[in-house]
Design an enzyme around this catalytic site. Structure first.
Site, PDB file in Angstrom:
ATOM      1  N   LYS A 113      -5.995  -2.263   2.367  1.00 33.27           N
ATOM      2  CA  LYS A 113      -4.723  -2.874   2.065  1.00 33.27           C
ATOM      3  C   LYS A 113      -3.719  -2.473   3.010  1.00 33.27           C
ATOM      4  O   LYS A 113      -3.430  -1.540   3.206  1.00 33.27           O
ATOM      5  CB  LYS A 113      -4.313  -2.709   0.521  1.00 33.27           C
ATOM      6  CG  LYS A 113      -2.885  -3.260   0.231  1.00 33.27           C
ATOM      7  CD  LYS A 113      -2.689  -2.944  -1.173  1.00 33.27           C
ATOM      8  CE  LYS A 113      -1.055  -3.087  -1.449  1.00 33.27           C
ATOM      9  NZ  LYS A 113      -0.557  -2.588  -2.686  1.00 33.27           N
ATOM     10  N   ASP A 123       6.599  -3.992   0.828  1.00 35.21           N
ATOM     11  CA  ASP A 123       6.451  -4.800  -0.308  1.00 35.21           C
ATOM     12  C   ASP A 123       7.545  -4.525  -1.228  1.00 35.21           C
ATOM     13  O   ASP A 123       8.101  -3.864  -1.954  1.00 35.21           O
ATOM     14  CB  ASP A 123       5.168  -4.041  -1.285  1.00 35.21           C
ATOM     15  CG  ASP A 123       5.031  -4.871  -2.454  1.00 35.21           C
ATOM     16  OD1 ASP A 123       5.277  -6.032  -2.553  1.00 35.21           O
ATOM     17  OD2 ASP A 123       4.207  -4.271  -3.208  1.00 35.21           O
ATOM     18  N   LYS A 163      10.977  -6.068  -6.760  1.00 32.11           N
ATOM     19  CA  LYS A 163      10.995  -4.594  -7.292  1.00 32.11           C
ATOM     20  C   LYS A 163      12.462  -4.232  -7.700  1.00 32.11           C
ATOM     21  O   LYS A 163      13.424  -4.634  -6.846  1.00 32.11           O
ATOM     22  CB  LYS A 163      10.308  -3.711  -6.424  1.00 32.11           C
ATOM     23  CG  LYS A 163       8.842  -3.958  -6.412  1.00 32.11           C
ATOM     24  CD  LYS A 163       8.368  -3.089  -5.272  1.00 32.11           C
ATOM     25  CE  LYS A 163       6.779  -3.222  -5.078  1.00 32.11           C
ATOM     26  NZ  LYS A 163       5.991  -2.603  -6.232  1.00 32.11           N
ATOM     27  N   ASP A 223       3.023   1.152   1.532  1.00 24.05           N
ATOM     28  CA  ASP A 223       1.938   0.231   0.750  1.00 24.05           C
ATOM     29  C   ASP A 223       1.199  -0.150   1.820  1.00 24.05           C
ATOM     30  O   ASP A 223       0.132  -0.989   1.465  1.00 24.05           O
ATOM     31  CB  ASP A 223       2.854  -1.078   0.140  1.00 24.05           C
ATOM     32  CG  ASP A 223       2.310  -1.366  -1.151  1.00 24.05           C
ATOM     33  OD1 ASP A 223       1.280  -0.930  -1.731  1.00 24.05           O
ATOM     34  OD2 ASP A 223       2.316  -2.546  -1.736  1.00 24.05           O
ATOM     35  N   ASP A 227       4.301  -9.556  -7.300  1.00 22.75           N
ATOM     36  CA  ASP A 227       4.246  -8.141  -6.986  1.00 22.75           C
ATOM     37  C   ASP A 227       2.633  -7.348  -7.284  1.00 22.75           C
ATOM     38  O   ASP A 227       2.611  -6.231  -6.815  1.00 22.75           O
ATOM     39  CB  ASP A 227       5.245  -7.229  -7.817  1.00 22.75           C
ATOM     40  CG  ASP A 227       5.581  -5.730  -7.267  1.00 22.75           C
ATOM     41  OD1 ASP A 227       5.219  -5.698  -6.169  1.00 22.75           O
ATOM     42  OD2 ASP A 227       5.968  -5.184  -8.028  1.00 22.75           O
ATOM     43  N   GLU A 260       0.306  -8.286  -5.258  1.00 21.96           N
ATOM     44  CA  GLU A 260      -0.175  -8.867  -3.856  1.00 21.96           C
ATOM     45  C   GLU A 260      -1.261  -8.094  -3.230  1.00 21.96           C
ATOM     46  O   GLU A 260      -2.161  -8.615  -2.720  1.00 21.96           O
ATOM     47  CB  GLU A 260       1.048  -8.826  -3.196  1.00 21.96           C
ATOM     48  CG  GLU A 260       1.212  -7.716  -2.296  1.00 21.96           C
ATOM     49  CD  GLU A 260       1.652  -6.412  -3.053  1.00 21.96           C
ATOM     50  OE1 GLU A 260       1.219  -5.518  -2.556  1.00 21.96           O
ATOM     51  OE2 GLU A 260       2.325  -6.407  -4.095  1.00 21.96           O
ATOM     52  N   ARG A 272      -4.071  -7.146  -4.626  1.00 26.73           N
ATOM     53  CA  ARG A 272      -5.412  -7.605  -4.721  1.00 26.73           C
ATOM     54  C   ARG A 272      -5.587  -8.909  -4.100  1.00 26.73           C
ATOM     55  O   ARG A 272      -6.667  -9.242  -4.023  1.00 26.73           O
ATOM     56  CB  ARG A 272      -5.502  -7.625  -6.277  1.00 26.73           C
ATOM     57  CG  ARG A 272      -4.622  -8.620  -7.023  1.00 26.73           C
ATOM     58  CD  ARG A 272      -4.360  -8.205  -8.475  1.00 26.73           C
ATOM     59  NE  ARG A 272      -3.874  -6.954  -8.809  1.00 26.73           N
ATOM     60  CZ  ARG A 272      -3.341  -6.522  -9.753  1.00 26.73           C
ATOM     61  NH1 ARG A 272      -3.742  -6.882 -11.049  1.00 26.73           N
ATOM     62  NH2 ARG A 272      -2.571  -5.297 -10.034  1.00 26.73           N
TER      63      ARG A 272
END
EC number: 3.4.11.1
Length: 496
Positions: free
Chosen positions: A266, A271, A278, A289, A348, A350, A352
């Protein structure tokens, strides 16, 4: 810093600092006894005065002992026999390194071969020692106007017996490659997000391909991502001015007939949470991230440096998750590369969304095993903290191999369940699957989501949300994990 392995008596080497062990109860190790005899009992005299008890963490520096070529002798406490675990041993080694850095000498000799570490043979003990030394040299001051002064310490010699020299050298080679891979991972993670964006990561992949000629690199742009039907992946990056990139790196070090192993990372370079924004506090750390992608880079670098006889494909799904007029919204439904539809209930969640398409893409390589690595859920931090990575998957043998690798590398993971009952939390009235499963068992339901896209694969998922970086304080920064675990897994497969 250079690590050298030798099989000689400690008193024969001319060095700035000779390091020897003292056990609890002022017990001298074999090397310390040799030095004590040559110096006319100088060490025994110091210990009788009570200057050092030999407990873990204690040290004492002696200068100009007679009949020695070493300028100084550093006595290091190592505790009780056979009670030393991995963590205390690492702390001892880190303490030695910090002391040596402060002394200003250009070299040192470590005569610590007799130290017993629980459940570690000569190779395992040396791996920990060498990895701690090399990783301990890491600094990140790229953006400091005043750089740290170059360190004087250039070489450390590790002493061992002749019979173990080859095994100790093998451990040093492996540890050095792993620590170099960790440094690569840490550098990428610590870079600011205005520099480290998806296109930048694509450039890093190409640079790695230029450095290692046996690496094939392909960087797919947003048009190619869209044309492949990766609607889920594309949706994550569509709100950003920085376009997404799918990075594919192939190393063929094994036989042509052998199926590759696949690592899927990933790579969310920043993010914000997207429209599901967030909180502002701590959002700067969302540059980490992309820790999954960074760890794949680091593992690949270690594999390339060691020239492991395996085939490996690395797939990085890189995007920036930003809110804007073009960003995906809660309630949007997207079609994945597999043909399954996903209702985006929370933008959020995201990670996956990019991973599911990357996992589907990995099928074309017919891998014998696929491991995805992601800073995926805050729930994993709640469950396991910062010490252990979460591990889930659909293949018991693969799970056991990864758990074993983590234990061997002192980079542990812990298995969480992937029971069918959790799948119901992802039901959507409008699409095949929702991208969140409610407040309960967040790490498990995230893996359940990914499992919908790995039914044709031997698959494992590493959630490194708690282990990829250290938050706040002077030690804030990327850790380089789980490069040791992943590299150990591949070393085991290569039988190297």
């Amino acid at each position: 810093m250079e690590l050298v392995v030798k099989s000689v008596s400690p008193e024969t080497l001319k060095t700035a600092t000779l390091v020897v062990a003292v056990g609890e109860g002022r017990k001298l190790g074999a090397a310390a006894r040799q030095v004590d005899e040559l110096s006319g009992g100088a060490i025994s005299a110091v210990l009788k005065r009570g200057d050092l008890a030999g407990k873990v963490g204690q040290s004492l520096l002696l200068h100009s002992l007679p009949n020695l070529k070493a300028e100084r002798v550093l006595l290091v406490g190592v505790g009780k026999d056979e009670e030393l675990g991995d963590r205390p041993f690492r702390k001892i080694v880190a303490g030695i390194l910090n002391t040596l850095k402060g002394l200003g000498g250009s070299d040192a000799v470590l005569a610590l071969d007799e130290i017993i570490v629980k459940n570690r043979d000569s190779y395992g003990k040396t791996r920990l020692l060498a990895e701690t030394l090399v990783d301990g040299e890491y600094t990140f001051d790229q953006f400091k106007s005043q750089k740290a002064e170059p360190r004087a310490l250039k070489k450390i010699t590790l002493l061992t017996i002749k019979a173990a020299q080859a095994e100790v050298q093998r451990a040093v080679n492996h540890a050095t490659a792993i620590a170099n891979g960790m440094a690569f991972t840490r550098n990428l993670g610590n870079l600011p997000p205005n520099i480290c964006h998806p296109t930048f990561l694509g450039e890093q992949a190409k640079n790695l391909g230029k450095e290692f000629k046996d690496l094939k690199v392909e960087v797919l742009d947003e048009k190619k991502i869209k044309s492949l039907g990766m609607g889920s992946f594309y949706a994550v990056g569509q709100g950003s001015a920085q376009p997404p990139r799918l990075i594919v790196m192939q190393y063929n070090g094994g036989k042509k007939s052998e199926k590759p192993y696949a690592l899927v990372g990933k790579g969310i370079t920043f993010d914000t949470g997207g429209i599901s924004l967030k909180p502002g506090a701590g959002m700067d750390e969302m540059k980490y991230d992309m820790g999954g992608a960074a760890s794949v880079f680091g593992t690949l670098r270690a594999v390339l440096e060691l020239k492991l006889p395996i085939n490996l494909v690395c797939i990085l799904a890189c995007a920036e998750n930003m809110p804007s007029g073009t960003a995906s919204r809660p309630g949007d439904i997207v079609t994945t590369m597999s043909g399954q539809t996903v209702e985006i209930l929370n933008t959020d969640a995201e990670g996956r969304l990019v991973l599911c398409d990357a996992l589907t893409y990995s099928e074309r390589f017919k891998p014998q095993a696929v491991i995805d690595i992601a800073t995926l859920t805050g729930a994993c931090v709640v469950a396991l903290g910062a010490h252990t990575s979460g591990l889930l998957g659909n293949n018991d043998e693969l799970i056991e191999q990864l758990l074993s690798a983590g234990k061997a590398a002192d980079d542990r993971a812990w298995q969480l369940p992937l029971f069918d009952e959790y799948q119901e939390q992802l039901d959507s009235p409008f699409a095949d699957i929702a991208n969140i499963g409610g407040p309960k068992a967040g790490t498990i339901t995230a893996a359940c989501f990914l499992s919908r896209f790995t039914k044709n694969l031997n698959w494992a998922h590493l959630d490194i949300a708690g282990t990829a970086w250290t938050s706040g304080g002077k030690d804030k920064g990327a850790t380089g994990r789980p490069v040791p675990l992943l590299t150990q897994y591949l070393l085991d497969r290569a039988k190297a």
